[in-house]
Motif scaffolding. Structure first.
Motif, PDB file in Angstrom:
ATOM      1  N   SER A  96       0.749  -1.078  -0.097  1.00  0.00           N
ATOM      2  CA  SER A  96       0.057  -0.080   0.078  1.00  0.00           C
ATOM      3  C   SER A  96       0.888   1.064  -0.020  1.00  0.00           C
ATOM      4  O   SER A  96       0.611   2.191  -0.709  1.00  0.00           O
ATOM      5  CB  SER A  96      -0.734   0.212   1.297  1.00  0.00           C
ATOM      6  N   TYR A  97       2.023   1.313   0.960  1.00  0.00           N
ATOM      7  CA  TYR A  97       3.129   2.224   0.928  1.00  0.00           C
ATOM      8  C   TYR A  97       3.426   2.557  -0.537  1.00  0.00           C
ATOM      9  O   TYR A  97       3.724   3.474  -1.084  1.00  0.00           O
ATOM     10  CB  TYR A  97       3.914   2.100   1.903  1.00  0.00           C
ATOM     11  N   PHE A  98       3.857   1.328  -1.171  1.00  0.00           N
ATOM     12  CA  PHE A  98       4.369   1.333  -2.408  1.00  0.00           C
ATOM     13  C   PHE A  98       3.547   2.064  -3.525  1.00  0.00           C
ATOM     14  O   PHE A  98       4.132   2.969  -4.322  1.00  0.00           O
ATOM     15  CB  PHE A  98       4.792  -0.181  -3.063  1.00  0.00           C
ATOM     16  N   ILE A  99       2.362   1.795  -3.556  1.00  0.00           N
ATOM     17  CA  ILE A  99       1.478   2.155  -4.659  1.00  0.00           C
ATOM     18  C   ILE A  99       1.252   3.840  -4.184  1.00  0.00           C
ATOM     19  O   ILE A  99       1.100   4.650  -5.235  1.00  0.00           O
ATOM     20  CB  ILE A  99       0.007   1.487  -4.645  1.00  0.00           C
ATOM     21  N   ALA A 100       1.238   4.116  -2.884  1.00  0.00           N
ATOM     22  CA  ALA A 100       0.829   5.379  -2.679  1.00  0.00           C
ATOM     23  C   ALA A 100       2.143   6.420  -2.892  1.00  0.00           C
ATOM     24  O   ALA A 100       2.129   7.398  -3.399  1.00  0.00           O
ATOM     25  CB  ALA A 100       0.723   5.672  -0.928  1.00  0.00           C
ATOM     26  N   GLY A 101       3.465   5.780  -2.787  1.00  0.00           N
ATOM     27  CA  GLY A 101       4.739   6.449  -3.488  1.00  0.00           C
ATOM     28  C   GLY A 101       4.766   6.695  -4.997  1.00  0.00           C
ATOM     29  O   GLY A 101       4.990   7.738  -5.306  1.00  0.00           O
ATOM     30  N   ILE A 102       4.118   5.805  -5.798  1.00  0.00           N
ATOM     31  CA  ILE A 102       3.945   6.055  -7.116  1.00  0.00           C
ATOM     32  C   ILE A 102       2.987   7.188  -7.245  1.00  0.00           C
ATOM     33  O   ILE A 102       3.476   7.913  -8.182  1.00  0.00           O
ATOM     34  CB  ILE A 102       3.324   4.708  -7.931  1.00  0.00           C
ATOM     35  N   PHE A 103       1.964   7.359  -6.708  1.00  0.00           N
ATOM     36  CA  PHE A 103       1.140   8.348  -6.598  1.00  0.00           C
ATOM     37  C   PHE A 103       1.732   9.980  -6.272  1.00  0.00           C
ATOM     38  O   PHE A 103       1.591  10.648  -7.070  1.00  0.00           O
ATOM     39  CB  PHE A 103      -0.213   8.249  -5.709  1.00  0.00           C
ATOM     40  N   ALA A 104       2.574   9.582  -5.274  1.00  0.00           N
ATOM     41  CA  ALA A 104       3.310  10.894  -4.922  1.00  0.00           C
ATOM     42  C   ALA A 104       4.549  11.310  -6.242  1.00  0.00           C
ATOM     43  O   ALA A 104       4.560  12.383  -6.438  1.00  0.00           O
ATOM     44  CB  ALA A 104       4.195  10.546  -3.746  1.00  0.00           C
ATOM     45  N   LEU A 105       4.824  10.391  -6.985  1.00  0.00           N
ATOM     46  CA  LEU A 105       5.787  10.897  -7.905  1.00  0.00           C
ATOM     47  C   LEU A 105       4.936  11.264  -9.001  1.00  0.00           C
ATOM     48  O   LEU A 105       5.489  12.422  -9.846  1.00  0.00           O
ATOM     49  CB  LEU A 105       6.639   9.563  -8.549  1.00  0.00           C
ATOM     50  N   VAL A 106       3.760  10.780  -9.544  1.00  0.00           N
ATOM     51  CA  VAL A 106       2.944  11.265 -10.364  1.00  0.00           C
ATOM     52  C   VAL A 106       2.759  12.779 -10.165  1.00  0.00           C
ATOM     53  O   VAL A 106       2.731  13.768 -11.067  1.00  0.00           O
ATOM     54  CB  VAL A 106       1.748  10.499 -10.426  1.00  0.00           C
ATOM     55  N   LEU A 107       2.174  13.154  -8.996  1.00  0.00           N
ATOM     56  CA  LEU A 107       1.827  14.585  -8.475  1.00  0.00           C
ATOM     57  C   LEU A 107       3.121  15.473  -8.607  1.00  0.00           C
ATOM     58  O   LEU A 107       2.941  16.343  -9.156  1.00  0.00           O
ATOM     59  CB  LEU A 107       1.612  14.589  -6.997  1.00  0.00           C
TER      60      LEU A 107
END
Length: 391
Positions: free
Chosen positions: A184-195
């Motif tokens: 879950s943290y990994f997917i949220a990390g990808i989301f942060a990079l996109v932002l």
């Protein structure tokens, strides 16, 4: 890079307040239901591994965020070059952390194969995720657009709830549950990079910024000590108490640990502005802001501490049930951490934003070294209550 107009301090505090409050509430729900699903023994394992993963996650930053904010607050700072230098160092730290983490897990957990397996399943995706989220947190602190940090926190919390619900519905094993927690943290990390990518290009071809790593050692040590201090309990108590007792301690510890994020919101909004005042020689404004910060931190700490201290039995009974009531005395003691740390962080940020990081680091080093000894002695003598007193 797109032109970014920074928010005011009050607006940033507002964005961080509602997002952190909501994310903390959701994270608390996850930990409550996780404790009831895993029961004390496996929850103790989870708490030990989670503490180690949080420390490893810090090693992928090692104070770089504070350095990037320091450099970005200078007049006519090149934010593309700052981000490029930040990414290069952070990628190297991520590789070193994964290698060092594998050695740590193999050495300290070699007598417990189940704990070793659980540790790998949780830490690998979680460390990647924390590193990626850290990039987003740094950038949006730098440009003073804290609502995006809120988006990242909320997205992480919602993912944790979804994965936990799926785990309970499918009756998954503790190892799979821990993997999904880290993922879950990994997917949220990808989301942060996109932002971040929507606001600034990731360019690694930009030359490394001169002076970027100035005082890196001091920032690294200070940040490590800051992150390791709240994780000392589960890491050390795993060697002095049973895993069931560690689980009981962790239940009490998670509540103030989650709530301590609320006072830290105020500090996160003030820190970039205090750095700016110091770099531009506006010392009177710096001092005024620091005094205001300390007052607000103290008020936040008191407001949260009082109900936890006087209603510890009721809170444990309501959230976890009668079988966890042994944790209530520890919660009463641990609630005092919120007030102490709130004031301490306000004072410490005054040192950091004036270039006096070495003093903050020295105090933290003394605290951690003393804490290790006290945790061992008190927990061996007084059990769970001793662990809370040590904290």
């Amino acid at each position: 890079m797109k032109e970014v107009i920074p928010n005011s301090i009050s607006k940033n505090i507002f964005h961080l307040l509602y997002s952190t409050a909501a994310a903390s509430f959701l994270n608390a729900l996850v930990l409550i239901y996780l404790a009831s699903y895993l029961e004390a023994f496996h929850y103790g394992m989870f708490s030990v591994v989670l503490a180690s993963a949080m420390v490893m996650g810090y090693f992928t930053d090692a104070g770089l965020t504070e350095i990037a904010i320091r450099e970005g607050s200078k007049k006519e700072a090149d934010r593309v070059a700052i981000l490029s230098s930040y990414l290069k160092v952070r990628a190297l730290l991520l590789l070193l952390t994964l290698a060092g983490g594998a050695c740590y897990i193999s050495f300290f957990y070699n007598d417990n194969p189940e704990l070793t397996k659980l540790a790998y399943c949780l830490t690998i995706p979680m460390v990647f995720g924390l590193a990626f989220q850290g990039i987003g947190t740094m950038f949006f602190q730098l440009v003073q657009k804290m609502q995006y940090i809120g988006f990242i926190k909320m997205f992480t919390a919602l993912l944790l709830i979804c994965t936990l619900a799926m785990s309970m519905f499918l009756s998954l094993t503790p190892v799979i549950v821990c993997f999904l927690y880290g993922f879950s943290y990994f997917i949220a990390g990808i989301f942060a990079l996109v932002l971040v990518a929507r606001h600034i290009p990731f360019r690694l071809d930009v030359p490394f910024l001169p002076g970027f790593l100035k005082n890196f050692t001091s920032f690294m040590l200070s940040g490590l000590l800051f992150i390791i201090t709240p994780q000392l309990g589960p890491i050390i108590l795993e060697k002095t108490l049973t895993l069931k007792e560690v689980g009981l301690f962790a239940v009490a510890y998670r509540i103030p640990q989650a709530l301590q994020q609320l006072p830290l919101i105020v500090a996160g909004a003030y820190r970039p502005v205090m750095f700016t005042h110091f770099h531009r020689k506006r010392m009177d404004q710096h001092v005024d802001l620091n005094v205001t910060l300390i007052k607000l931190m103290a008020i936040c700490g008191m407001v949260i501490t009082i109900p936890l201290f006087y209603l510890s039995d009721e809170i444990i009974l309501f959230l976890f049930g009668e079988s966890w009531l042994l944790s209530s005395q520890a919660l009463k003691i641990l609630s005092l951490l919120l007030l102490i740390q709130a004031v301490g962080v306000g004072l410490a940020d005054g040192l950091t934003t004036r270039g006096l990081q070495k003093f903050r680091t020295g105090i933290q080093l003394f605290s951690v070294l003393t804490g290790i000894a006290v945790y061992i002695f008190f927990s061996n003598t007084y059990g769970i209550t001793g662990g809370a007193l040590a904290a």
